[in-house]
Design an enzyme around this catalytic site. Structure first.
Site, PDB file in Angstrom:
ATOM      1  CB  VAL A   1      -0.924   0.096   1.106  1.00 33.79           C
ATOM      2  CG1 VAL A   1      -1.280   1.454   1.533  1.00 33.79           C
ATOM      3  CG2 VAL A   1      -1.948  -0.885   0.934  1.00 33.79           C
TER       4      VAL A   1
ATOM      5  CD  GLU B   1      -5.379   2.952  -1.087  1.00 30.47           C
ATOM      6  OE1 GLU B   1      -5.001   4.057  -0.912  1.00 30.47           O
ATOM      7  OE2 GLU B   1      -6.369   2.630  -1.776  1.00 30.47           O
TER       8      GLU B   1
ATOM      9  CE  LYS C   1      -9.407  -1.987   3.478  1.00 27.84           C
ATOM     10  NZ  LYS C   1      -9.159  -2.332   2.222  1.00 27.84           N
TER      11      LYS C   1
ATOM     12  N   GLY D   1     -14.696 -20.475  -6.336  1.00 28.43           N
ATOM     13  CA  GLY D   1     -13.506 -21.064  -6.472  1.00 28.43           C
ATOM     14  C   GLY D   1     -13.109 -21.788  -5.379  1.00 28.43           C
TER      15      GLY D   1
ATOM     16  CB  CYS E   1      -7.070  -7.163   2.388  1.00 27.86           C
ATOM     17  SG  CYS E   1      -5.671  -6.076   2.174  1.00 27.86           S
TER      18      CYS E   1
ATOM     19  CE  LYS F   1      -6.460  -9.556  -7.044  1.00 27.44           C
ATOM     20  NZ  LYS F   1      -6.845  -8.167  -6.636  1.00 27.44           N
TER      21      LYS F   1
END
Ligand SMILES: NC(=O)c1ccc[n+]([C@@H]2O[C@H](COP(=O)([O-])OP(=O)(O)OC[C@H]3O[C@@H](n4cnc5c(N)ncnc54)[C@H](O)[C@@H]3O)[C@@H](O)[C@H]2O)c1
Length: 475
Positions: free
Chosen positions: A43, A193, A246, A295, A302, A362
């Site tokens: 980040v 963020e 968040k 999946g 996160c 990912k």
């Protein structure tokens, strides 16, 4: 190893100026102030480089000297599209300077972003020791008005603790509050963020929204002036609301994934196609189509930890948010669901050679933190399988924790090498390059033509046509 030579010139304006709100704001508008970004990870680095690209002078500070040295040489230390180019560009322009000396960076900056890690304790609670540590360093280097912006993902009331910590230690750590006549003014804001690894740079310049939790008009005006040029919606709230936004956002995303994974199980049971169901649901604008790929579950730095921290937060306030616990439990079970499919295809796994395509949590990143692939790999190794692993970016990171081992783990240079003589090929990350594989060639290379696709990368007809037994998710 020694710290790089750091020359940080004095603040570009006097301390008296810094305490004058209108002068400060005019400097913000003209980008005539320095920004310090504390913590240069996934980040902090894109954030710092984003501000540099917007014309700000940015001091990036990290307490990991090796990282600072790497950055100084132009190496981000992790893969994220566009970051290396921006890093090299702004080392050249001089708008971005990596430093190890946090104190010097804080003293010479007027706006300080906290981007350090917030890992989790065993019980799921957020570990805020890195945040506390930088709050103390800020306190000890407060030499004029500063806006301190918390960007790390933290549970509600953390910003209040940052305020309290700065007040407590600003006097030089003697325990006396600095709120007396010599108090230096500061504001703490929460600006969570929302960037996603794999598209971090794009997200920095085109955020869906910017959430600014503030307690003063001045903080609100500064953040609005900073983010205004991005021309994205700005939501201004109080501190707790911004922090909660968040956690609620990440928990909702996790819920979408667990939801569609359970729908996938029902689809398999009754013979329906989860990809079509997801399409049908997702076109409803009240629901949306993102995060609806069935999946092997969510991973990364996160969603799993932020979900657990939210569970802990709810528990600690006596709120029974059991839905969150079920989202996590469903996610934990996904790996076992996949392993069952491998057993269904191969029966006994001992000594079976299994190719694995995809290790990163990912596509678009080499990050393997809480990657479901690692749990799959460990489960297969426990059953005695022999693995041939391939990932376009993440192999060095996996190799560090699971070194190659004769007869158990082999790292391959291409997907085809991973398929060679294998009795099954598993797809665990949906990298685009897998979609274009020559399936006929893979079929020729494998000993037994079985594909277990944990990410629905292939179309079933395409794989069947190439002569494979094909098990995917929810179809
Ligand atoms: N990774 C993501 O996709 C993402 C997205 C949104 C929000 N977040 C949140 O942002 C925060 C940072 O995440 P990240 O992925 O960048 O973590 P990271 O581990 O990649 O980076 C954290 C950095 O902080 C540095 N650091 C630790 N203690 C320090 C100290 N005392 N002083 C200076 N530097 C210090 C570390 O050396 C490291 O470089 C976390 O709260 C995370 O939950 C992450």
């Amino acid at each position: 190893m020694s710290a790089p030579e750091t020359t940080i010139s004095e603040m570009p304006f006097s301390l008296e100026d810094s305490n004058d709100e209108s002068v400060f704001l005019s400097k913000v508008a003209g980008r005539a102030l320095r920004i310090a970004v504390l913590g240069l990870g996934h980040v902090g680095l894109p954030t710092a480089l984003g501000f540099a690209e917007m014309g700000w002078e940015v001091l990036g500070a990290d307490n990991d000297l090796a990282k600072v040295l790497r950055l100084t040489s132009g190496d981000p230390g992790f893969y994220e599209a566009g970051v290396e180019e921006l890093l090299r560009k702004h080392l050249q322009t001089g708008l971005f300077k990596p430093v190890e000396d946090l104190g010097a960076a804080i003293r010479s900056a007027s706006i300080v972003f906290i981007c350090v890690g917030t890992p989790q304790h065993e019980n799921g609670e957020a570990d805020l020791s890195q945040v506390e540590s930088v709050a103390r360093t800020i306190a000890q280097n407060l030499n004029g008005y500063k806006l301190i912006v918390e960007k790390s993902t933290v549970p509600a009331v953390t910003a209040k603790w940052i305020q309290r910590t700065i007040h407590r230690y600003a006097s030089g750590g003697n325990g006396k509050s600095s709120s007396g006549s010599h108090a230096v003014a500061f504001d703490v804001a929460s600006n969570p963020e929302f960037l996603q690894e794999g598209s971090a740079v794009d997200n920095v310049f085109h955020p869906d929204r910017v959430v600014c939790g503030v307690e003063s008009e001045r903080a609100s005006r500064i953040l609005t002036a900073m983010y205004g040029p991005l021309q994205r919606p700005i939501i201004t709230t109080d501190l707790n609301t911004a922090e909660l936004t968040k956690h609620a956002s990440n928990s909702f995303l996790a819920m979408k994934i667990s939801f569609i994974n359970m729908v996938a199980d029902i689809c398999e049971a009754i013979g329906a196609d989860v990809t079509k169901v997801a399409q049908g649901i997702g076109m409803d604008p009240r629901i949306g189509s993102a995060f609806f790929q069935a999946g092997i579950g969510f991973g990364g730095y996160c969603l799993p930890k932020d979900l657990r921290a939210f569970i802990h937060l709810a528990d600690s306030y006596g709120v029974d948010f059991s839905l969150l616990k079920e989202i996590e439990a469903i996610n934990q079970r996904r790996v076992e669901v996949l392993i069952k499919k491998v057993r269904q295809a191969l029966w006994v796994l001992r000594d079976k050679v299994i190719g694995v395509l995809g290790l990163a949590f990912k596509p678009g990143t080499d990050d393997i933190r809480e990657a479901p692939s690692l749990r799959v790999i460990r489960a297969l190794l426990d059953e005695g399988a022999r693995l041939q692993l391939y990932d376009p970016k993440a192999m060095p990171n996996v190799q560090r924790i699971l070194p190659a081992e004769e007869g158990r783990i082999r790292y391959c240079q291409t997907p085809y090498e991973a398929a060679r003589a294998a009795q099954a090929l598993l797809v665990l990350t949906e990298w685009n390059e897998f979609r274009d594989l020559d399936l006929h060639r893979i079929r020729e290379l494998m000993e037994v033509p079985v594909i277990v696709d944990g990410r629905n990368v292939f179309a079933p007809e395409q794989v069947h046509r190439a002569g494979f037994e094909y098990l995917s998710v929810g179809r």
